[in-house]
Design a protein around this motif. Structure first.
Motif, PDB file in Angstrom:
ATOM      1  N   UNK B 331      -3.634   1.650   2.911  1.00 57.42           N
ATOM      2  CA  UNK B 331      -4.236   1.165   1.681  1.00 57.42           C
ATOM      3  C   UNK B 331      -5.562   1.898   1.472  1.00 57.42           C
ATOM      4  N   UNK B 332      -5.635   2.646   0.385  1.00 51.27           N
ATOM      5  CA  UNK B 332      -6.786   3.494   0.108  1.00 51.27           C
ATOM      6  C   UNK B 332      -7.907   2.684  -0.527  1.00 51.27           C
ATOM      7  N   UNK B 333      -7.527   1.653  -1.274  1.00 51.72           N
ATOM      8  CA  UNK B 333      -8.500   0.835  -1.988  1.00 51.72           C
ATOM      9  C   UNK B 333      -7.787  -0.446  -2.430  1.00 51.72           C
ATOM     10  N   UNK B 347      -4.278   0.692  -4.011  1.00 51.24           N
ATOM     11  CA  UNK B 347      -3.774   2.068  -4.044  1.00 51.24           C
ATOM     12  C   UNK B 347      -3.317   2.430  -2.645  1.00 51.24           C
TER      13      UNK B 347
END
Lengths: 457, 457
Positions: B331-333, B347
């Motif tokens: 999970x990037x963000x 994201x």
């Protein structure tokens, strides 16, 4: 327990040398010793497992030490030692002897199918006067001869360790030495008691057969031998760990096999059948699991001995797996091989990654110049705050694992060395390497590669 | 600095209420106070930013406290307080007033476009006799009235914080309260000095305007207010942190904006233009980066106030992102939204994972029963030793992120709650949720969702 006794008896029946075999060994030794005495006036003594009567049938090693008085200089000892070695091999008809260098040079070659080593050493009375590591060996031999009563127990322990791949203190095996086996049997009393004792070993178990240390000083001892998972204090030198070379992997394997053997004693531990490896079905099974097998293969450097090659391969592996990880490729397993070709094997859970990743920068509470540096470095990128930390979206260098592998192994020798690949290996890699994946690995001939693929407890 | 002065003057010109506006507020208050005095014989006082003369033009809040003698029981105070509130709203023509519950019940409604609150409180002499949190408010007002000289500085600070989205001590914003702004200006002397001071704040900076604590006891103070990133000791209660609600994210944002504003003072911090969001090009840009945007959307629970909704959404987000991570989705963000629909946005760098993964088990040095348990649990799987640890190849539950998301949000209400989703939210989810990805997120109307997608410093 009766099963245990049967297994023990069967093993001893198969591994104990008969009298004739013992006699032949001693005869060859005494012919060589007489020659040394007659020609050079020096006394030669037999060392190693033949001297200690703990060798297995078929072992054809003769370690012969030639003793010099301490008045002889180190240079003279080395020069004369090699001279005597050469003379011995020439006299006994061995032409292709080699000069080997441990801490100091010695000669070895094959005589009557025996691997003979001629090692010069100083004749000293006490280990306090050690001049080099080899000077300790006669004391080891003396200690074992006067303390070991049950030599067959050592033979069975050695055969057990050989069978499970844990015997040998060379840097390829990183296992148990013969001397370590002897001390364990002296300490525990028998093969079976070693097997039982090992089941309860802790990390950095300390075995101090001669009682050099009080249990209160065990913490100090553990620090002395930092990162050595088993500590067996040498009865002839309290500052030495006889198990220094033993790796965590091999120690763990021994502990697990000891437990399994206790529950169900079987001959297969001593005489494992060589598994037939069906490469194609292994590779297929892994593809079904979504795990891909890779091999990076290069020529085995010709002029590098195993004791140098394997540590270097392992160091390279460590750096390579770290590199894959930093590029977000998940390495499920990895290992080295050096028996035929040379290289690394590994299995990965993913072969590609997203184009972008998020990197974490300094906190707003860090020095402002670090924060400004991070923002400047990511000038044309999206930068934001995640709690108190700066983060940035960064395009990746490698989207495909193949590119990542090529990036690690590619470039000039200095490039490769800069990535933590030791010099000898870097030479081999720069001469050319191949990346094989999936079914392509079926081309790999190395048995060690396939043992790594099949990796078992 | 002249730029700074211009900006300050321009802001004050825009946010300072004129005399007429002030007069209208006070007139409405005195009409209400007279009514309360006449009908109930109780004195009513004005609190909040109007009373302290730190309100911004257009702010139409009137916080009116009605004081009871301490001889009145708590029950009588609550009952009578609501009765007076109702009478006030009926008298002044407000029909849709509501009864709200903070620590104790009070009434609020709209009179002449003012948001009026009628809060019953005890008339006490000292904060030592506090009976509830609202009893502290008159002391706050008194403290500010006698210590604040430069009210306009507070107005500019408030407007700055509003502009950058950090104003408000509600649990949605987790920002700076009005009282916190007043203390900061009293402590530092001016808006600009607050801006300068904030740039050097450490994590858990302690601002103790009244000097309750010696610098030697700062460690104790930091422990008292554990995990609260800024500690501003309440001048009227040394055991209270005025900045308790402030989140690390909002504090960090303020620090960064303060630094940027110092370097280049601009009006945009105070009056940001509402960015137009071009959803399609944002989504496309992320797809180009190999990063996929997701939204999980469900109905906003109707009967839940924001101060409950947002903490619950955040708790859910924390557990959800942990769940994704444990399933190896990067999970990037991630963020929450609750302004229109309700849900989480996130994201991810990968949308699928390998079928199998490797799980790490106990060490051979752990208790044998744990080792046996691990082996038994993975009976029909490949298990091997990685150094001293058992590891096993395990088939995954979810290969695709969509399955993983559905697994987290799916099932009965008890299932959902069991995964760490608070009750009110779980209700909403069980009534139905949608998983939108890539271009599908263009259907999301929530402004908070899109602000999260665009996430900026």
């Amino acid at each position: 327990m009766s099963g245990m006794k049967q297994v023990f008896d069967e093993v001893i029946r198969k591994v104990k040398p008969n009298m004739a075999e013992v006699q032949v060994s001693f005869e060859l030794f005494s012919r060589i010793a007489s020659f040394v005495k007659d020609e050079y006036g020096l006394s030669a003594k037999l060392m190693g497992s033949v001297a200690k009567d703990t060798f297995l049938t078929g072992d054809k090693d003769l370690d012969i030490f030639v003793f010099f008085p301490v008045s002889v200089s180190r240079e003279d000892l080395e020069r004369k030692g090699l001279e005597i070695g050469k003379a011995v091999f020439e006299k006994f008809g061995c032409r292709d002897y080699v000069v080997s260098y441990a801490e100091h040079p010695y000669t070895k070659g094959v005589i009557d199918r025996y691997e003979v080593e001629v090692v010069p050493a100083y004749s000293i009375r006490s280990t306090k006067n050690l001049r080099s590591a080899v000077d300790r060996t006669p004391f080891h031999t003396k200690y074992v001869l006067s303390n070991l009563k049950r030599n067959d127990e050592v033979r069975v322990l050695k055969k057990f360790l050989k069978g499970i791949g844990c015997y040998g203190s060379d840097l390829k095996t990183e296992g148990f030495s013969g001397y370590l086996c002897e001390i364990l049997v002296i300490h525990y009393g028998s093969f079976l008691k070693v097997i039982e004792g090992a089941q309860d070993w802790k990390y950095q178990q300390i075995i101090d057969a001669s009682g050099f240390y009080s249990s209160r000083s065990y913490k100090t001892v553990a620090r002395m031998f930092k990162d050595q998972p088993l500590i067996v204090v040498d009865p002839v030198d309290k500052n030495r760990n006889v198990a220094a070379v033993l790796s965590l992997q091999k120690l763990s394997r021994f502990i697990v096999c000891a437990r399994k053997f206790s529950v169900k004693p079987e001959l297969k531990y001593f005489f494992p059948r060589k598994r037939r490896i069906d490469g194609l079905s292994i590779v297929r099974a892994y593809e079904d699991k979504g795990v891909r097998i890779y091999a990076v293969v290069f020529e085995r450097p010709a002029d590098v001995i195993e004791d140098v090659l394997y540590p270097q391969l392992r160091k390279m592996l460590l750096n390579f797996v770290g590199f894959l990880g930093r590029n977000d490729f998940v390495c499920v397993d990895s290992w080295v091989f050096g028996d035929d070709e040379c290289g690394v094997g590994f299995k990965v859970a993913n072969v590609n990654v997203s184009k972008y990743k998020v990197v974490c920068g300094p906190s707003v509470f860090n020095q402002v110049k670090h924060q400004e540096g991070f923002i400047k470095m990511h000038k044309n990128r999206k930068v934001w705050l995640k709690d108190d930390r700066y983060v940035a979206e960064v395009e990746r260098e490698c989207l495909l694992i193949d590119d990542c592998v090529k990036l690690f192994f590619g470039g000039s020798k200095d490039d490769v060395k800069g990535r933590g690949v030791p010099a000898n290996i870097a030479d081999g890699i720069c001469a050319g390497f191949r990346v094989l994946k999936g079914k392509q690995v079926l081309k790999v001939k190395s048995r060690e590669f396939w043992d790594g693929v099949e990796n078992r407890i």
